[in-house]
Motif scaffolding. Structure first.
Motif, PDB file in Angstrom:
ATOM      1  N   ALA A  14      44.320 -18.044  25.019  1.00  0.00           N
ATOM      2  CA  ALA A  14      44.655 -18.236  25.843  1.00  0.00           C
ATOM      3  C   ALA A  14      46.572 -18.715  26.385  1.00  0.00           C
ATOM      4  CB  ALA A  14      44.002 -20.368  26.557  1.00  0.00           C
ATOM      5  N   ARG A  15      47.237 -18.660  24.394  1.00  0.00           N
ATOM      6  CA  ARG A  15      48.583 -19.483  24.438  1.00  0.00           C
ATOM      7  C   ARG A  15      49.224 -18.413  25.079  1.00  0.00           C
ATOM      8  NH1 ARG A  15      47.693 -23.515  19.918  1.00  0.00           N
ATOM      9  NH2 ARG A  15      46.481 -25.840  21.050  1.00  0.00           N
ATOM     10  N   ASN A  16      48.138 -17.190  24.294  1.00  0.00           N
ATOM     11  CA  ASN A  16      49.866 -15.664  23.974  1.00  0.00           C
ATOM     12  C   ASN A  16      49.079 -14.801  25.187  1.00  0.00           C
ATOM     13  OD1 ASN A  16      51.218 -16.692  21.981  1.00  0.00           O
ATOM     14  ND2 ASN A  16      48.911 -17.050  20.984  1.00  0.00           N
ATOM     15  N   GLY A  17      48.373 -15.306  25.896  1.00  0.00           N
ATOM     16  CA  GLY A  17      47.870 -14.055  27.240  1.00  0.00           C
ATOM     17  C   GLY A  17      47.358 -12.940  27.308  1.00  0.00           C
ATOM     18  N   VAL A  18      46.218 -13.039  25.737  1.00  0.00           N
ATOM     19  CA  VAL A  18      45.313 -11.993  26.019  1.00  0.00           C
ATOM     20  C   VAL A  18      44.767 -11.836  26.255  1.00  0.00           C
ATOM     21  CG1 VAL A  18      43.803 -11.490  23.708  1.00  0.00           C
ATOM     22  CG2 VAL A  18      45.942 -12.559  23.281  1.00  0.00           C
ATOM     23  N   ARG A  19      44.062 -10.885  27.118  1.00  0.00           N
ATOM     24  CA  ARG A  19      43.270 -10.596  27.964  1.00  0.00           C
ATOM     25  C   ARG A  19      42.113  -9.316  27.400  1.00  0.00           C
ATOM     26  NH1 ARG A  19      44.302 -15.003  29.207  1.00  0.00           N
ATOM     27  NH2 ARG A  19      45.739 -15.197  30.743  1.00  0.00           N
ATOM     28  N   ALA A  20      40.892  -8.988  27.878  1.00  0.00           N
ATOM     29  CA  ALA A  20      39.879  -8.279  27.623  1.00  0.00           C
ATOM     30  C   ALA A  20      40.588  -6.700  28.592  1.00  0.00           C
ATOM     31  CB  ALA A  20      38.798  -7.996  27.387  1.00  0.00           C
ATOM     32  N   TRP A  21      40.220  -5.815  27.881  1.00  0.00           N
ATOM     33  CA  TRP A  21      40.045  -4.752  29.096  1.00  0.00           C
ATOM     34  C   TRP A  21      39.252  -4.347  28.961  1.00  0.00           C
ATOM     35  CZ3 TRP A  21      43.907  -0.271  26.643  1.00  0.00           C
ATOM     36  CH2 TRP A  21      45.365  -1.462  25.474  1.00  0.00           C
ATOM     37  N   THR A  22      39.154  -4.560  31.090  1.00  0.00           N
ATOM     38  CA  THR A  22      37.705  -4.375  31.958  1.00  0.00           C
ATOM     39  C   THR A  22      37.593  -2.797  32.225  1.00  0.00           C
ATOM     40  OG1 THR A  22      38.120  -5.726  33.089  1.00  0.00           O
ATOM     41  CG2 THR A  22      36.982  -6.520  30.864  1.00  0.00           C
ATOM     42  N   GLU A  23      36.864  -2.469  32.594  1.00  0.00           N
ATOM     43  CA  GLU A  23      36.049  -1.118  34.353  1.00  0.00           C
ATOM     44  C   GLU A  23      35.307  -2.265  34.390  1.00  0.00           C
ATOM     45  OE1 GLU A  23      35.253   3.041  34.530  1.00  0.00           O
ATOM     46  OE2 GLU A  23      35.297   2.570  32.823  1.00  0.00           O
ATOM     47  N   GLU A  24      35.540  -2.656  35.597  1.00  0.00           N
ATOM     48  CA  GLU A  24      34.752  -3.497  36.742  1.00  0.00           C
ATOM     49  C   GLU A  24      33.820  -2.501  37.337  1.00  0.00           C
ATOM     50  OE1 GLU A  24      36.355  -6.158  38.913  1.00  0.00           O
ATOM     51  OE2 GLU A  24      37.296  -7.182  37.718  1.00  0.00           O
ATOM     52  N   VAL A  25      32.276  -2.373  37.654  1.00  0.00           N
ATOM     53  CA  VAL A  25      31.824  -1.167  38.013  1.00  0.00           C
ATOM     54  C   VAL A  25      30.317  -1.786  38.536  1.00  0.00           C
ATOM     55  CG1 VAL A  25      29.814   0.689  38.002  1.00  0.00           C
ATOM     56  CG2 VAL A  25      31.478  -0.369  36.138  1.00  0.00           C
ATOM     57  N   PRO A  26      30.307  -2.119  40.403  1.00  0.00           N
ATOM     58  CA  PRO A  26      29.262  -2.612  41.029  1.00  0.00           C
ATOM     59  C   PRO A  26      28.285  -3.305  40.563  1.00  0.00           C
ATOM     60  CG  PRO A  26      30.510  -0.403  42.391  1.00  0.00           C
ATOM     61  CD  PRO A  26      31.104  -0.396  41.163  1.00  0.00           C
ATOM     62  N   LEU A  27      27.255  -3.577  40.350  1.00  0.00           N
ATOM     63  CA  LEU A  27      26.237  -3.970  39.779  1.00  0.00           C
ATOM     64  C   LEU A  27      25.219  -2.799  40.641  1.00  0.00           C
ATOM     65  CD1 LEU A  27      23.933  -5.879  38.507  1.00  0.00           C
ATOM     66  CD2 LEU A  27      23.697  -7.169  40.277  1.00  0.00           C
ATOM     67  N   GLU A  28      24.905  -2.276  41.542  1.00  0.00           N
ATOM     68  CA  GLU A  28      24.541  -1.631  42.365  1.00  0.00           C
ATOM     69  C   GLU A  28      24.808   0.246  41.117  1.00  0.00           C
ATOM     70  OE1 GLU A  28      25.393  -4.170  45.189  1.00  0.00           O
ATOM     71  OE2 GLU A  28      26.680  -2.727  44.243  1.00  0.00           O
ATOM     72  N   GLU A  29      25.674   0.204  40.385  1.00  0.00           N
ATOM     73  CA  GLU A  29      25.807   1.339  39.709  1.00  0.00           C
ATOM     74  C   GLU A  29      25.820   0.587  38.385  1.00  0.00           C
ATOM     75  OE1 GLU A  29      29.772   2.426  40.210  1.00  0.00           O
ATOM     76  OE2 GLU A  29      29.259   2.770  42.567  1.00  0.00           O
ATOM     77  N   ALA A  30      24.706  -0.293  37.912  1.00  0.00           N
ATOM     78  CA  ALA A  30      24.552  -0.603  35.953  1.00  0.00           C
ATOM     79  C   ALA A  30      24.702   0.402  36.363  1.00  0.00           C
ATOM     80  CB  ALA A  30      23.695  -2.040  36.202  1.00  0.00           C
ATOM     81  N   GLY A  31      23.784   1.751  36.142  1.00  0.00           N
ATOM     82  CA  GLY A  31      22.973   2.267  35.420  1.00  0.00           C
ATOM     83  C   GLY A  31      23.720   3.391  34.950  1.00  0.00           C
ATOM     84  N   ALA A  32      24.424   3.582  36.223  1.00  0.00           N
ATOM     85  CA  ALA A  32      25.994   4.861  35.569  1.00  0.00           C
ATOM     86  C   ALA A  32      26.812   4.045  34.604  1.00  0.00           C
ATOM     87  CB  ALA A  32      26.047   5.335  36.583  1.00  0.00           C
ATOM     88  N   ALA A  33      26.941   2.816  34.769  1.00  0.00           N
ATOM     89  CA  ALA A  33      28.434   2.477  33.613  1.00  0.00           C
ATOM     90  C   ALA A  33      26.660   2.341  32.743  1.00  0.00           C
ATOM     91  CB  ALA A  33      28.110   0.916  34.615  1.00  0.00           C
ATOM     92  N   PHE A  34      25.611   1.981  32.399  1.00  0.00           N
ATOM     93  CA  PHE A  34      25.447   1.737  30.930  1.00  0.00           C
ATOM     94  C   PHE A  34      25.307   3.240  30.387  1.00  0.00           C
ATOM     95  CE2 PHE A  34      20.894   2.190  28.088  1.00  0.00           C
ATOM     96  CZ  PHE A  34      21.539   0.769  27.450  1.00  0.00           C
ATOM     97  N   GLN A  35      24.920   4.691  31.066  1.00  0.00           N
ATOM     98  CA  GLN A  35      25.065   5.731  30.613  1.00  0.00           C
ATOM     99  C   GLN A  35      26.324   6.311  30.325  1.00  0.00           C
ATOM    100  OE1 GLN A  35      21.995   7.513  30.066  1.00  0.00           O
ATOM    101  NE2 GLN A  35      20.937   5.505  30.147  1.00  0.00           N
TER     102      GLN A  35
END
Length: 58
Positions: free
Chosen positions: A20-41
């Motif tokens: 929080a103090r140093n602005g560290v943020r995770a790099w993420t790829e957001e995917v709609p819940l409906e595409e969970a299977g494709a994201a998992f693969q």
């Protein structure tokens, strides 16, 4: 935060405070819940470049 791979609660608190103090943020790829299977693969195949995050319509 759901869990931590190692350490105790104080270690997690210190890590989160540092981020929080140093602005560290995770790099993420957001995917709609409906595409969970494709994201998992994508993750299993090694094609996910960042952490896969499922989103809802909210």
């Amino acid at each position: 935060m759901h869990g931590h791979a190692s350490g105790i609660a104080v270690d997690t608190q210190d890590t989160m405070r540092f981020a929080a103090r140093n602005g560290v943020r995770a790099w993420t790829e957001e995917v709609p819940l409906e595409e969970a299977g494709a994201a998992f693969q994508k993750m299993l195949s090694g094609r996910a470049r960042f952490r896969m995050v499922l989103t809802t319509g909210n």
